[in-house]
Design a protein around this motif. Structure first.
Motif, PDB file in Angstrom:
ATOM      1  N   LEU A 132       3.795 -13.088   8.102  1.00 21.91           N
ATOM      2  CA  LEU A 132       3.852 -11.761   7.503  1.00 21.91           C
ATOM      3  C   LEU A 132       4.944 -10.977   8.225  1.00 21.91           C
ATOM      4  CD1 LEU A 132       0.996 -12.726   6.605  1.00 21.91           C
ATOM      5  CD2 LEU A 132       0.218 -10.372   6.862  1.00 21.91           C
ATOM      6  N   PRO A 133       6.109 -10.793   7.592  1.00 22.33           N
ATOM      7  CA  PRO A 133       7.201 -10.087   8.258  1.00 22.33           C
ATOM      8  C   PRO A 133       6.855  -8.634   8.556  1.00 22.33           C
ATOM      9  CG  PRO A 133       7.958 -11.254   6.285  1.00 22.33           C
ATOM     10  CD  PRO A 133       6.470 -11.251   6.242  1.00 22.33           C
ATOM     11  N   LEU A 134       7.432  -8.119   9.654  1.00 23.49           N
ATOM     12  CA  LEU A 134       7.332  -6.692   9.978  1.00 23.49           C
ATOM     13  C   LEU A 134       8.668  -6.062   9.624  1.00 23.49           C
ATOM     14  CD1 LEU A 134       5.667  -4.363  11.301  1.00 23.49           C
ATOM     15  CD2 LEU A 134       6.850  -4.917  13.428  1.00 23.49           C
ATOM     16  N   ILE A 135       8.693  -5.211   8.608  1.00 25.75           N
ATOM     17  CA  ILE A 135       9.925  -4.594   8.122  1.00 25.75           C
ATOM     18  C   ILE A 135       9.724  -3.087   8.067  1.00 25.75           C
ATOM     19  CG2 ILE A 135      11.577  -4.474   6.219  1.00 25.75           C
ATOM     20  CD1 ILE A 135      10.742  -7.298   5.443  1.00 25.75           C
ATOM     21  N   ASN A 136      10.553  -2.365   8.835  1.00 24.91           N
ATOM     22  CA  ASN A 136      10.450  -0.903   8.881  1.00 24.91           C
ATOM     23  C   ASN A 136       9.026  -0.452   9.204  1.00 24.91           C
ATOM     24  OD1 ASN A 136      13.183  -0.653   8.206  1.00 24.91           O
ATOM     25  ND2 ASN A 136      12.745  -0.628   6.015  1.00 24.91           N
ATOM     26  N   ASN A 137       8.444  -1.100  10.223  1.00 23.85           N
ATOM     27  CA  ASN A 137       7.093  -0.781  10.688  1.00 23.85           C
ATOM     28  C   ASN A 137       6.022  -1.047   9.641  1.00 23.85           C
ATOM     29  OD1 ASN A 137       7.941   0.126  13.280  1.00 23.85           O
ATOM     30  ND2 ASN A 137       8.538   2.089  12.374  1.00 23.85           N
ATOM     31  N   ARG A 138       6.324  -1.901   8.665  1.00 22.82           N
ATOM     32  CA  ARG A 138       5.352  -2.287   7.650  1.00 22.82           C
ATOM     33  C   ARG A 138       5.203  -3.798   7.613  1.00 22.82           C
ATOM     34  NH1 ARG A 138       6.433   1.449   2.241  1.00 22.82           N
ATOM     35  NH2 ARG A 138       5.871   3.459   3.180  1.00 22.82           N
ATOM     36  N   LEU A 139       3.964  -4.261   7.537  1.00 23.19           N
ATOM     37  CA  LEU A 139       3.713  -5.679   7.333  1.00 23.19           C
ATOM     38  C   LEU A 139       3.768  -5.964   5.839  1.00 23.19           C
ATOM     39  CD1 LEU A 139       0.742  -6.355   9.795  1.00 23.19           C
ATOM     40  CD2 LEU A 139       3.088  -7.216   9.988  1.00 23.19           C
ATOM     41  N   VAL A 140       4.330  -7.119   5.496  1.00 26.99           N
ATOM     42  CA  VAL A 140       4.550  -7.464   4.097  1.00 26.99           C
ATOM     43  C   VAL A 140       3.708  -8.677   3.728  1.00 26.99           C
ATOM     44  CG1 VAL A 140       6.266  -8.127   2.365  1.00 26.99           C
ATOM     45  CG2 VAL A 140       6.909  -6.584   4.228  1.00 26.99           C
ATOM     46  N   ILE A 141       2.908  -8.550   2.679  1.00 31.52           N
ATOM     47  CA  ILE A 141       2.117  -9.662   2.154  1.00 31.52           C
ATOM     48  C   ILE A 141       2.611  -9.968   0.747  1.00 31.52           C
ATOM     49  CG2 ILE A 141      -0.168 -10.495   1.525  1.00 31.52           C
ATOM     50  CD1 ILE A 141      -1.388  -8.650   3.532  1.00 31.52           C
ATOM     51  N   ASN A 142       3.039 -11.201   0.534  1.00 34.82           N
ATOM     52  CA  ASN A 142       3.513 -11.627  -0.780  1.00 34.82           C
ATOM     53  C   ASN A 142       2.449 -12.526  -1.407  1.00 34.82           C
ATOM     54  OD1 ASN A 142       5.127 -12.004  -2.987  1.00 34.82           O
ATOM     55  ND2 ASN A 142       6.436 -13.538  -2.031  1.00 34.82           N
ATOM     56  N   MET A 143       1.802 -12.047  -2.475  1.00 31.47           N
ATOM     57  CA  MET A 143       0.708 -12.777  -3.096  1.00 31.47           C
ATOM     58  C   MET A 143       1.235 -13.842  -4.051  1.00 31.47           C
ATOM     59  SD  MET A 143      -1.601 -10.923  -1.613  1.00 31.47           S
ATOM     60  CE  MET A 143      -3.180 -11.120  -2.409  1.00 31.47           C
ATOM     61  N   ASP A 144       0.375 -14.813  -4.382  1.00 30.01           N
ATOM     62  CA  ASP A 144       0.816 -15.919  -5.221  1.00 30.01           C
ATOM     63  C   ASP A 144       1.035 -15.511  -6.676  1.00 30.01           C
ATOM     64  OD1 ASP A 144      -1.807 -15.466  -5.781  1.00 30.01           O
ATOM     65  OD2 ASP A 144      -2.458 -17.561  -5.666  1.00 30.01           O
ATOM     66  N   ASP A 145       0.594 -14.311  -7.093  1.00 33.36           N
ATOM     67  CA  ASP A 145       0.836 -13.865  -8.467  1.00 33.36           C
ATOM     68  C   ASP A 145       2.080 -12.998  -8.575  1.00 33.36           C
ATOM     69  OD1 ASP A 145       0.015 -11.592  -7.200  1.00 33.36           O
ATOM     70  OD2 ASP A 145      -1.478 -11.000  -8.683  1.00 33.36           O
ATOM     71  N   GLY A 146       2.871 -12.927  -7.491  1.00 35.56           N
ATOM     72  CA  GLY A 146       4.100 -12.143  -7.503  1.00 35.56           C
ATOM     73  C   GLY A 146       3.946 -10.732  -6.980  1.00 35.56           C
ATOM     74  N   THR A 147       2.736 -10.327  -6.668  1.00 34.39           N
ATOM     75  CA  THR A 147       2.497  -8.990  -6.132  1.00 34.39           C
ATOM     76  C   THR A 147       2.876  -8.937  -4.650  1.00 34.39           C
ATOM     77  OG1 THR A 147       0.664  -8.659  -7.663  1.00 34.39           O
ATOM     78  CG2 THR A 147       0.769  -7.186  -5.766  1.00 34.39           C
ATOM     79  N   VAL A 148       3.603  -7.889  -4.255  1.00 27.95           N
ATOM     80  CA  VAL A 148       3.988  -7.688  -2.858  1.00 27.95           C
ATOM     81  C   VAL A 148       3.284  -6.442  -2.338  1.00 27.95           C
ATOM     82  CG1 VAL A 148       5.884  -7.383  -1.234  1.00 27.95           C
ATOM     83  CG2 VAL A 148       6.240  -8.724  -3.306  1.00 27.95           C
ATOM     84  N   CYS A 149       2.522  -6.596  -1.261  1.00 21.16           N
ATOM     85  CA  CYS A 149       1.781  -5.481  -0.667  1.00 21.16           C
ATOM     86  C   CYS A 149       2.448  -5.074   0.645  1.00 21.16           C
ATOM     87  CB  CYS A 149       0.331  -5.878  -0.404  1.00 21.16           C
ATOM     88  SG  CYS A 149      -0.586  -6.361  -1.881  1.00 21.16           S
ATOM     89  N   TYR A 150       2.623  -3.774   0.845  1.00 16.49           N
ATOM     90  CA  TYR A 150       3.191  -3.240   2.073  1.00 16.49           C
ATOM     91  C   TYR A 150       2.095  -2.482   2.822  1.00 16.49           C
ATOM     92  CZ  TYR A 150       7.619  -4.295  -0.206  1.00 16.49           C
ATOM     93  OH  TYR A 150       8.657  -4.944  -0.828  1.00 16.49           O
ATOM     94  N   LEU A 151       1.855  -2.876   4.074  1.00 12.92           N
ATOM     95  CA  LEU A 151       0.781  -2.283   4.866  1.00 12.92           C
ATOM     96  C   LEU A 151       1.348  -1.499   6.043  1.00 12.92           C
ATOM     97  CD1 LEU A 151      -0.113  -5.442   4.003  1.00 12.92           C
ATOM     98  CD2 LEU A 151      -2.262  -4.682   4.980  1.00 12.92           C
ATOM     99  N   GLU A 152       0.757  -0.343   6.315  1.00 16.73           N
ATOM    100  CA  GLU A 152       1.105   0.463   7.482  1.00 16.73           C
ATOM    101  C   GLU A 152      -0.097   0.547   8.414  1.00 16.73           C
ATOM    102  OE1 GLU A 152       2.554   4.295   6.461  1.00 16.73           O
ATOM    103  OE2 GLU A 152       4.509   3.571   5.791  1.00 16.73           O
ATOM    104  N   LYS A 153       0.184   0.646   9.716  1.00 18.40           N
ATOM    105  CA  LYS A 153      -0.880   0.785  10.697  1.00 18.40           C
ATOM    106  C   LYS A 153      -1.448   2.200  10.614  1.00 18.40           C
ATOM    107  CE  LYS A 153      -1.818   0.021  15.622  1.00 18.40           C
ATOM    108  NZ  LYS A 153      -1.218  -0.376  16.916  1.00 18.40           N
ATOM    109  N   VAL A 154      -2.771   2.295  10.422  1.00 18.35           N
ATOM    110  CA  VAL A 154      -3.398   3.601  10.261  1.00 18.35           C
ATOM    111  C   VAL A 154      -4.202   4.023  11.484  1.00 18.35           C
ATOM    112  CG1 VAL A 154      -3.487   3.420   7.750  1.00 18.35           C
ATOM    113  CG2 VAL A 154      -5.386   2.540   9.103  1.00 18.35           C
ATOM    114  N   SER A 155      -4.567   3.070  12.351  1.00 11.69           N
ATOM    115  CA  SER A 155      -5.308   3.422  13.560  1.00 11.69           C
ATOM    116  C   SER A 155      -5.268   2.250  14.532  1.00 11.69           C
ATOM    117  CB  SER A 155      -6.760   3.784  13.234  1.00 11.69           C
ATOM    118  OG  SER A 155      -7.526   2.626  12.949  1.00 11.69           O
ATOM    119  N   ASP A 156      -5.692   2.508  15.766  1.00 17.77           N
ATOM    120  CA  ASP A 156      -5.787   1.454  16.783  1.00 17.77           C
ATOM    121  C   ASP A 156      -7.159   0.786  16.788  1.00 17.77           C
ATOM    122  OD1 ASP A 156      -3.177   1.861  17.745  1.00 17.77           O
ATOM    123  OD2 ASP A 156      -3.838   3.540  18.984  1.00 17.77           O
ATOM    124  N   ASP A 157      -8.002   1.137  15.836  1.00 18.72           N
ATOM    125  CA  ASP A 157      -9.359   0.594  15.786  1.00 18.72           C
ATOM    126  C   ASP A 157      -9.325  -0.904  15.483  1.00 18.72           C
ATOM    127  OD1 ASP A 157     -12.068   0.248  15.673  1.00 18.72           O
ATOM    128  OD2 ASP A 157     -12.336   1.207  13.729  1.00 18.72           O
TER     129      ASP A 157
END
Length: 261
Positions: A132-157
């Motif tokens: 899962l690449p880290l790009i511009n402080n976002r983790l990138v998830i590429n799903m098998d149906d072509g959907t790309v999800c961008y995740l940001e860190k929201v807490s240290d929990d």
């Protein structure tokens, strides 16, 4: 969704940072009259080169905590979670990662959890051997149906919630599409197929009263149809039903975008 983690693919993006500086101006010629010998020659100060701040190198501690999806891209169309929720798609706001300091973690989709192991890599992190690449402080998830999800860190929990105890159900209720569910989904999609066809005809010929009458009739049913569709979100959908629900919703949204431009 035990197959979801195994379906993650890496997404590689190349980017560059360009910086420019300014040269010092040359010193001007001295006037005709020479200064006294004891006077120190004057010179313009040399301009210091501008140093661009460099991003900190990510370490393992960079990733500790909870990450949530903030935007999704599909078929070349990008939308934030807030925009998707306004259009009635709440599935995106329930996808996230919890990464723990001991190298374990959890991928959650809706109320389902998938335990995982992770470690840091040159590109970002490896989750169950999938990058899962880290790009511009976002983790990138590429799903098998072509959907790309961008995740940001929201807490240290790093707390992984305990799975809720649910009553055991019959195997027949855990797999497959319930007839009433499929009928509702197919009815919803058929309605929007007809709606989009009429809307396209109306946009091309708004003076045709027969098209206008049909369009107004469908508009009267639009709100009721959307409410019935959204009501299934609160149901306990199995994996196959959840996938079918999202596929129908995505096809409808794409068709609406194609018609409205």
């Amino acid at each position: 969704m035990k197959k979801l983690v195994a379906a993650l693919l890496s997404l590689v993006m190349l980017f560059s940072l360009a910086a420019c500086g300014s040269d010092a101006s040359p010193a001007k010629d001295s006037p005709v009259n020479d200064p006294p010998a004891s006077a120190e020659p004057t010179a313009e100060p040399t301009a210091e080169p501008v140093v661009e701040p460099q991003p900190e190198e990510p370490t393992e501690s960079t990733y500790y905590g909870t990450w949530e999806v903030v935007s999704i891209e599909q078929n070349g169309i990008s939308a934030t979670v807030e925009a998707l929720e306004k259009n009635g798609n709440y599935n995106a706001s329930h996808i996230g990662l919890i990464l723990c300091e001991d190298g374990t973690g959890c991928l959650y989709v809706q109320d389902e959890q998938n335990m995982l192991k992770w470690n840091i890599t040159e590109e970002g992190i490896s989750v169950n051997n999938v990058t899962l690449p880290l790009i511009n402080n976002r983790l990138v998830i590429n799903m098998d149906d072509g959907t790309v999800c961008y995740l940001e860190k929201v807490s240290d929990d790093q707390t992984i919630p305990e799975p809720s105890a649910e009553p055991t159900t019959e195997p027949s209720a855990e797999a497959g599409l319930r007839p009433e569910f499929k009928e509702a989904m197919d009815s919803y999609e058929a309605f929007y197929n007809e709606y989009c066809d009429i809307l396209k005809k109306y946009m091309n010929n708004p003076s045709d009263l027969s098209i206008l009458t049909k369009y107004m009739s469908l508009m009267g049913k639009l709100s009721d149809m959307d409410e019935k569709f959204k009501a299934w979100e609160s149901e306990d959908l199995n994996n196959e039903e959840l996938k079918y629900y999202m596929d129908v919703n995505n096809r409808v949204m794409k068709k609406l975008l194609d018609v409205t431009g």
